[in-house]
Design a protein around this motif. Sequence first.
Motif, PDB file in Angstrom:
ATOM      1  N   LEU A 295      -7.120  -6.789   7.690  1.00 23.04           N
ATOM      2  CA  LEU A 295      -6.999  -7.549   6.439  1.00 23.04           C
ATOM      3  C   LEU A 295      -5.883  -6.918   5.637  1.00 23.04           C
ATOM      4  O   LEU A 295      -5.875  -5.700   5.415  1.00 23.04           O
ATOM      5  N   GLY A 296      -4.913  -7.720   5.233  1.00 28.65           N
ATOM      6  CA  GLY A 296      -3.776  -7.168   4.501  1.00 28.65           C
ATOM      7  C   GLY A 296      -3.336  -8.062   3.362  1.00 28.65           C
ATOM      8  O   GLY A 296      -3.595  -9.271   3.354  1.00 28.65           O
ATOM      9  N   VAL A 297      -2.706  -7.426   2.399  1.00 27.02           N
ATOM     10  CA  VAL A 297      -2.137  -8.137   1.260  1.00 27.02           C
ATOM     11  C   VAL A 297      -0.754  -7.561   0.981  1.00 27.02           C
ATOM     12  O   VAL A 297      -0.595  -6.346   0.866  1.00 27.02           O
ATOM     13  N   ASP A 298       0.237  -8.411   0.899  1.00 25.84           N
ATOM     14  CA  ASP A 298       1.558  -8.010   0.424  1.00 25.84           C
ATOM     15  C   ASP A 298       1.732  -8.511  -0.998  1.00 25.84           C
ATOM     16  O   ASP A 298       1.310  -9.628  -1.336  1.00 25.84           O
ATOM     17  N   ASN A 299       2.376  -7.686  -1.817  1.00 26.13           N
ATOM     18  CA  ASN A 299       2.531  -8.003  -3.239  1.00 26.13           C
ATOM     19  C   ASN A 299       1.145  -8.167  -3.873  1.00 26.13           C
ATOM     20  O   ASN A 299       0.785  -9.218  -4.404  1.00 26.13           O
ATOM     21  N   LEU A 300       0.386  -7.107  -3.783  1.00 28.07           N
ATOM     22  CA  LEU A 300      -1.022  -7.101  -4.188  1.00 28.07           C
ATOM     23  C   LEU A 300      -1.239  -7.611  -5.599  1.00 28.07           C
ATOM     24  O   LEU A 300      -2.206  -8.338  -5.876  1.00 28.07           O
TER      25      LEU A 300
ATOM     26  N   ALA B 190      -1.037  -3.561   0.749  1.00 27.93           N
ATOM     27  CA  ALA B 190      -2.228  -2.831   1.199  1.00 27.93           C
ATOM     28  C   ALA B 190      -2.737  -3.456   2.489  1.00 27.93           C
ATOM     29  O   ALA B 190      -2.644  -4.675   2.689  1.00 27.93           O
ATOM     30  N   GLN B 191      -3.287  -2.603   3.361  1.00 27.77           N
ATOM     31  CA  GLN B 191      -3.806  -3.090   4.638  1.00 27.77           C
ATOM     32  C   GLN B 191      -4.987  -2.222   5.064  1.00 27.77           C
ATOM     33  O   GLN B 191      -4.957  -0.998   4.897  1.00 27.77           O
ATOM     34  N   VAL B 192      -6.016  -2.865   5.589  1.00 26.37           N
ATOM     35  CA  VAL B 192      -7.171  -2.171   6.145  1.00 26.37           C
ATOM     36  C   VAL B 192      -7.407  -2.710   7.548  1.00 26.37           C
ATOM     37  O   VAL B 192      -7.502  -3.932   7.740  1.00 26.37           O
TER      38      VAL B 192
END
Length: 904
Positions: A860-865, A846-848
């Motif tokens: 702001l991002g998350v990989d493998n949320l 996810a990324q914003v």
Amino acid sequence: MKTSMSKLTKAISCAIAASAVSTIAITLPALAQENAEELKAEKIIVTGTRMTNRSAADSPVPVDVISGEEFRQNSSADVQDMLRTAVPSFDINSQPISDAATIVRPANLRGLSPDNVLVLLNGKRRHRGSIISFLGGGISDGAQGVDISAIPSMALKQVEVLRDGASSQYGSDAIAGVLNFILKDDAEGFEVQARYGSTYEGDGDNFIISANGGLPLGDAGFVNITAEMREVDGTIRSVVRDDVAFQIANGYTAVSDFELINTYTNEVPQYWGQPDVEDDIKFFVNSEFDISEQATAYLFGNYGERMVTGGFFYRNVVGGPSGQRGGVYRGPLVDPTTGLRADDGVPSVLVGDLDGLGAGGACIDGIPLGGQGGVNPDPAFLAQVTADANCFSFIETIPAGFVPRFGGTNEDTAITIGVKGDLRIGNGLYYDVSAQQGSNRTDFFINNSINASLGPDTPRNFVPGGQKQSETLFNANFVYTQDVGLYSDLNIAFGAEYREEEFDLYAGDAASFALGPLASQGFASSSNGFGGFPETTTASQDSTAFYIDLEADVTENLTLQTAIRAEDFSEFGNTTDFKLAGIYHLTDEVRLRAAYSTGFHAPTAGQANITNVTTQNVGGVLIDQGTLPLSSVAGQLAADFVESAGNGRPELGPEEAVNFSFGIGFEVAGTNWTVDYYNIELTDRVALGANVDFLDALNFAGGGANFGTVSEALTSLDAQGTINRQDFIGLDDLSQFRFFSNSFDTTTTGIDIVGNINFDFMGGDSRITVAANYNKTEVDSVGDVNPISAGRVNAIEDLLPNTRANVSWSHTDGNIRTLLRANYYGGWDDTGNGVNGIGAEVLVDAQVAYQYSDQVEFVLGVDNLFDAYPEENPGAGGSGQLYSEASPFGFNGGTWYLQAKYTY
């Protein structure tokens, strides 16, 4: 805790993936007709065609076009990890303990070797990396691929991925496909980006600072410059090894001081995880200048360097499930009352006699082990050895064992210069003449190790030497169009290429390969874990190629393409390859395409000529094992010996491939889809064979002689005139060796599905992209002359998931941009680590992004949320590896990152 959370996160992840797919179905009826027109916007390609106006949609073979911005939408700053997210058939692993493969990671496209994918930069062949992956996980064993990580993502305008064979157009290696990295060509503007990230576990901190700027060269050109600096901290995903726990449980207290075992961490006695990357600096330049209306000069190139440090396995001191480390601690069976050898004795810690056996004072053969669990050194004998200056055991100086830290510094440089333009002959003769030179060098280091044969005089840190790959290319390419009565002019492309490559092996420091005074007493020589290279050597080869490529729209609906290429290698002779491809538009919305081609991969100068001799402890016996060129005198002697078994004579030449593909592209309800099937038959694949016993080969050369030693055999055969002793200098102690040769055959089949949808949603613009790949490689033959092992067959067929897919939903509304991506990894097996039937996994990213102003953006991002991990190794305690290093999505769990970008 991880297990219960894993079930929950899998359920949530699958639900999100399902919702993304359902969104497609819900959205289809609501798509506006104008969105269909957006989907038809042409993406002009330069890969797989030499026409100047060919779009990806009209290409006879599938070509994916990924913009630089799309490419960079994930947490990793390594281009290879970005490719894994963007291209489902591309695989790359972390390589935590893989010798030199940790430094330049081998990558796989369509499950094939790194040698089977061609890498281009601005349409020009990229030079190979310096690493030959002797530990390549089975799929990449012995491969020497391109160091893709040397390319900074900030420098990229777009990436074109040709998913088909193209050897007849580009030459060696273009079997699985072609990756073309196209550099930015802006003549103005400036962009700087800073990113910081870490894992959920709090390790693996990483940062990257990159900048790109374009400058005009008067009114006639540009220079575009990119600079990048990054560092990545290692991660720890290991557990306390069973042998360490066993020693502690049975009273060997020296091992409980973890800091003595591994200075990197005091948590667990082994480094295992993502390697450290330090001082990673990249600099790229791309420029053009119009000399006249008919000529444009261009130059692009790069300089980069980095240091990568990984780990090796723990060296056991006094026993346990994996036993003591041979050649360092493991002694013979000894009488517990005398410490001297006895067939019915107890295990011991090895003791060396420093003034030599039979000279001066005598030493016991080993310190008896006994007491609780049979692992504690007898204190009386230990004191006796310690008190005698002539007697030595590593239990005196390194009582807790040791974990070597292995790595290397890598330097990558390249420059390409050329002139292109139009000679204005007839319809125009377009030309592109260029020269390029590139090199990749790795200098190794291994710390916290020993050369056991040097006894107490051993250093702890070593420089085992280095490797360098250098390539020089000259290209002349021409394109001429001619009206021959078809719907379009016939595009006639032809040209020539001369390529020379050189592989240098640099000697290490003397201690890294020395055969010390204790070698004859069972202590291993060379730097433990990675022995040094004893001498500097150079090998080279060259090739000359000519090609012709024809392409035209035969009718309004039918496009055909054909190409043929003849190439002559100085070491491997001639090869000629061809391609026939076409696309037919059934309607404006439906098109069919197919291609048939032959291809090849020629062994590199490094594979054909590398010489590497190491001393190994095999069954308690110290022997020298080597990798020698098949073309050498020793290699040919071995070939005679192998041929005598009646299975044929080993040879080294090009791998041969036959590619067949067909597909359909269609537009429905404003969406655009392609489905392509492919079949790749690859024969005579290059492999490292089994070890050949050197003495047996020499006895065969002597007509069935029965020489007692290699040295005796070499001396006698030289006296008889059978061999020239000078051809075998330095091989007197060699017991076994192996070589590269053509061996096994495989067939790879698969299906690619790519789709995209543009639509309006909640007042903003949305886009959904779908990319899926099914890929299966089967070993048709293990080879008769030089067969590969069952373990390598298992790796080739099952180590990578057969199915990969991702669904991405990006949405832009005013100043806010969001991305949600579900990545699917099918099941796979890691037979080598005893982990089979590993289940499928879905990772969610996810990324914003917030556009603060025209110049400033925050992300702001998350990989493998949902913090998904691969299944744990059931025997993790045996090796200390909590997860399989072959995990297709890594083993770090969830990661987050913050990014700020300034554009001017």
